[in-house]
Write a protein that holds these residues in place. Structure first.
Motif, PDB file in Angstrom:
ATOM      1  N   UNK A 109      55.778  50.823   5.397  1.00 46.10           N
ATOM      2  CA  UNK A 109      55.263  49.738   4.576  1.00 46.10           C
ATOM      3  C   UNK A 109      54.383  48.775   5.346  1.00 46.10           C
ATOM      4  N   UNK A 110      54.187  49.045   6.645  1.00 45.86           N
ATOM      5  CA  UNK A 110      53.378  48.159   7.489  1.00 45.86           C
ATOM      6  C   UNK A 110      52.195  48.910   8.105  1.00 45.86           C
ATOM      7  N   UNK A 111      51.075  48.186   8.247  1.00 49.08           N
ATOM      8  CA  UNK A 111      49.941  48.694   9.012  1.00 49.08           C
ATOM      9  C   UNK A 111      50.217  48.550  10.500  1.00 49.08           C
ATOM     10  N   UNK A 112      49.473  49.328  11.293  1.00 45.83           N
ATOM     11  CA  UNK A 112      49.418  49.125  12.740  1.00 45.83           C
ATOM     12  C   UNK A 112      48.360  48.041  12.963  1.00 45.83           C
ATOM     13  N   UNK A 113      48.818  46.820  13.065  1.00 45.70           N
ATOM     14  CA  UNK A 113      47.902  45.673  13.092  1.00 45.70           C
ATOM     15  C   UNK A 113      47.417  45.358  14.494  1.00 45.70           C
ATOM     16  N   UNK A 142      47.975  43.815   3.028  1.00 47.98           N
ATOM     17  CA  UNK A 142      47.179  42.789   2.349  1.00 47.98           C
ATOM     18  C   UNK A 142      46.627  41.776   3.345  1.00 47.98           C
ATOM     19  N   UNK A 143      47.417  41.428   4.348  1.00 53.23           N
ATOM     20  CA  UNK A 143      46.935  40.517   5.392  1.00 53.23           C
ATOM     21  C   UNK A 143      45.966  41.221   6.317  1.00 53.23           C
ATOM     22  N   UNK A 144      46.360  42.406   6.811  1.00 53.24           N
ATOM     23  CA  UNK A 144      45.554  43.123   7.793  1.00 53.24           C
ATOM     24  C   UNK A 144      44.150  43.418   7.281  1.00 53.24           C
ATOM     25  N   UNK A 145      44.055  43.846   6.032  1.00 52.85           N
ATOM     26  CA  UNK A 145      42.763  44.203   5.453  1.00 52.85           C
ATOM     27  C   UNK A 145      42.116  43.043   4.712  1.00 52.85           C
ATOM     28  N   UNK A 146      42.806  41.911   4.684  1.00 51.84           N
ATOM     29  CA  UNK A 146      42.300  40.753   3.969  1.00 51.84           C
ATOM     30  C   UNK A 146      41.813  39.659   4.900  1.00 51.84           C
ATOM     31  N   UNK A 147      42.534  38.534   4.909  1.00 53.67           N
ATOM     32  CA  UNK A 147      42.094  37.381   5.687  1.00 53.67           C
ATOM     33  C   UNK A 147      42.056  37.658   7.185  1.00 53.67           C
ATOM     34  N   UNK A 212      52.990  39.600   1.775  1.00 53.37           N
ATOM     35  CA  UNK A 212      52.033  40.032   0.754  1.00 53.37           C
ATOM     36  C   UNK A 212      51.304  38.844   0.154  1.00 53.37           C
ATOM     37  N   UNK A 213      52.024  37.774  -0.084  1.00 51.09           N
ATOM     38  CA  UNK A 213      51.401  36.532  -0.576  1.00 51.09           C
ATOM     39  C   UNK A 213      51.149  35.599   0.607  1.00 51.09           C
ATOM     40  N   UNK A 214      50.416  36.123   1.598  1.00 52.42           N
ATOM     41  CA  UNK A 214      50.256  35.430   2.878  1.00 52.42           C
ATOM     42  C   UNK A 214      49.515  34.105   2.722  1.00 52.42           C
ATOM     43  N   UNK A 215      49.749  33.246   3.704  1.00 49.42           N
ATOM     44  CA  UNK A 215      49.032  31.976   3.834  1.00 49.42           C
ATOM     45  C   UNK A 215      48.494  31.886   5.245  1.00 49.42           C
ATOM     46  N   UNK A 216      47.254  31.464   5.388  1.00 49.52           N
ATOM     47  CA  UNK A 216      46.651  31.251   6.702  1.00 49.52           C
ATOM     48  C   UNK A 216      46.208  29.807   6.828  1.00 49.52           C
ATOM     49  N   UNK A 217      46.223  29.295   8.060  1.00 51.81           N
ATOM     50  CA  UNK A 217      45.820  27.918   8.317  1.00 51.81           C
ATOM     51  C   UNK A 217      45.218  27.826   9.712  1.00 51.81           C
ATOM     52  N   UNK A 218      44.457  26.775   9.934  1.00 48.12           N
ATOM     53  CA  UNK A 218      43.958  26.443  11.262  1.00 48.12           C
ATOM     54  C   UNK A 218      44.928  25.450  11.884  1.00 48.12           C
ATOM     55  N   UNK A 219      45.415  25.766  13.093  1.00 46.74           N
ATOM     56  CA  UNK A 219      46.428  24.951  13.748  1.00 46.74           C
ATOM     57  C   UNK A 219      45.992  24.648  15.181  1.00 46.74           C
TER      58      UNK A 219
END
Length: 250
Positions: A109-113, A142-147, A212-219
């Motif tokens: 269920x996980x990519x090799x990120x 969804x994260x790996x291929x998305x944001x 799957x419903x990931x959130x990204x931020x600048x920190x």
């Protein structure tokens, strides 16, 4: 750290003090200073210096604690001239017992990120080195291929515009529960982060939840240290590490 209250309150578990892991490839780091790690992370660790990046692998998590690059405009120009053709392989630079393998990820269920992306490599040889299994963590597609992919492209654009950047990328784990995949028990991070230093400008990091419903931020760099136990840029001043520059989520 008020901007991410709920994230940081849940993961303030690596703050007991840092230790230098040392390095045999200082060219990838600001002023030759490798990231510092919380002492609790240093068990069964191995540094592996590749042509265009360095990884610091853990035999406990069976993946990298960080992966670092000195990314230049010339390297990106080379990367744009080659195709992606690497294949996954075990990391022979670390003990056999500390390795993960590609089959750990099959039907997980996980990519090799990638932590250091294949898209940063300027030659086919260097690109192949990024397909080391010690350079990846379990990352939801969804994260790996998305944001995450957009962030990688954004950092390459900064390197092209500025001429050079220093980049350190890694995982952060939830202390309350760390799921694993595969027969090698590869640890699944709750977050992945990418810290960027622009010489003469300052530093900041992208931080994403591995969901799957990931959130990204600048920190800030300090936020990365608090969450992961890794200080990616120990050579920077306290002011730079506590005050993130204006990176933009793509």
């Amino acid at each position: 750290m008020p901007r991410f209250g709920s994230w940081l309150l849940a993961v303030c578990f690596f703050v007991s003090g840092g230790a230098f892991a040392g390095t045999t490839c200082p060219n990838f780091f600001i002023a030759g200073s490798a990231p510092t790690l919380d002492a609790s992370l240093l068990s069964r660790t191995t540094e592996v210096c590749h042509t265009e990046y360095v990884l610091f692998a853990s035999g406990v998590t069976k993946g990298p604690l960080y992966s670092a690059e000195h990314l230049t405009a010339a390297q990106i120009a080379g990367a744009n001239s080659i195709s992606r053709s690497g294949s996954w392989h075990q990391e022979t630079g670390i003990p056999t017992a500390d390795r993960s393998q590609s089959s750990d990820y099959t039907n997980s269920g996980y990519d090799r990120g990638h932590m250091t992306p294949a898209g940063d490599a300027s030659t086919l040889t260097s690109e192949g080195e990024t397909f080391s299994m010690a350079n990846v963590v379990p990352q939801l597609h969804k994260l790996n291929a998305g944001e995450w992919e957009k962030i990688e492209n954004y950092v390459r654009n900064i390197a092209t515009q500025q001429g050079e950047v220093y980049v350190v990328t890694g995982p952060a784990f939830d202390p309350t529960t760390i799921p694993t995949i595969g027969k090698d028990n590869v640890a699944v991070p709750a977050y992945t982060w990418k810290a960027v230093y622009e010489p003469g400008v300052g530093a900041a990091a992208f931080l994403c939840t591995n969901a799957d419903n990931y959130t990204c931020a600048v920190v800030s760099v300090d936020d990365v240290k608090t969450m992961s136990g890794v200080d990616p840029f120990p050579a920077l001043s306290a002011t730079m590490k506590s005050n993130p520059i204006g990176l933009t989520l793509p």
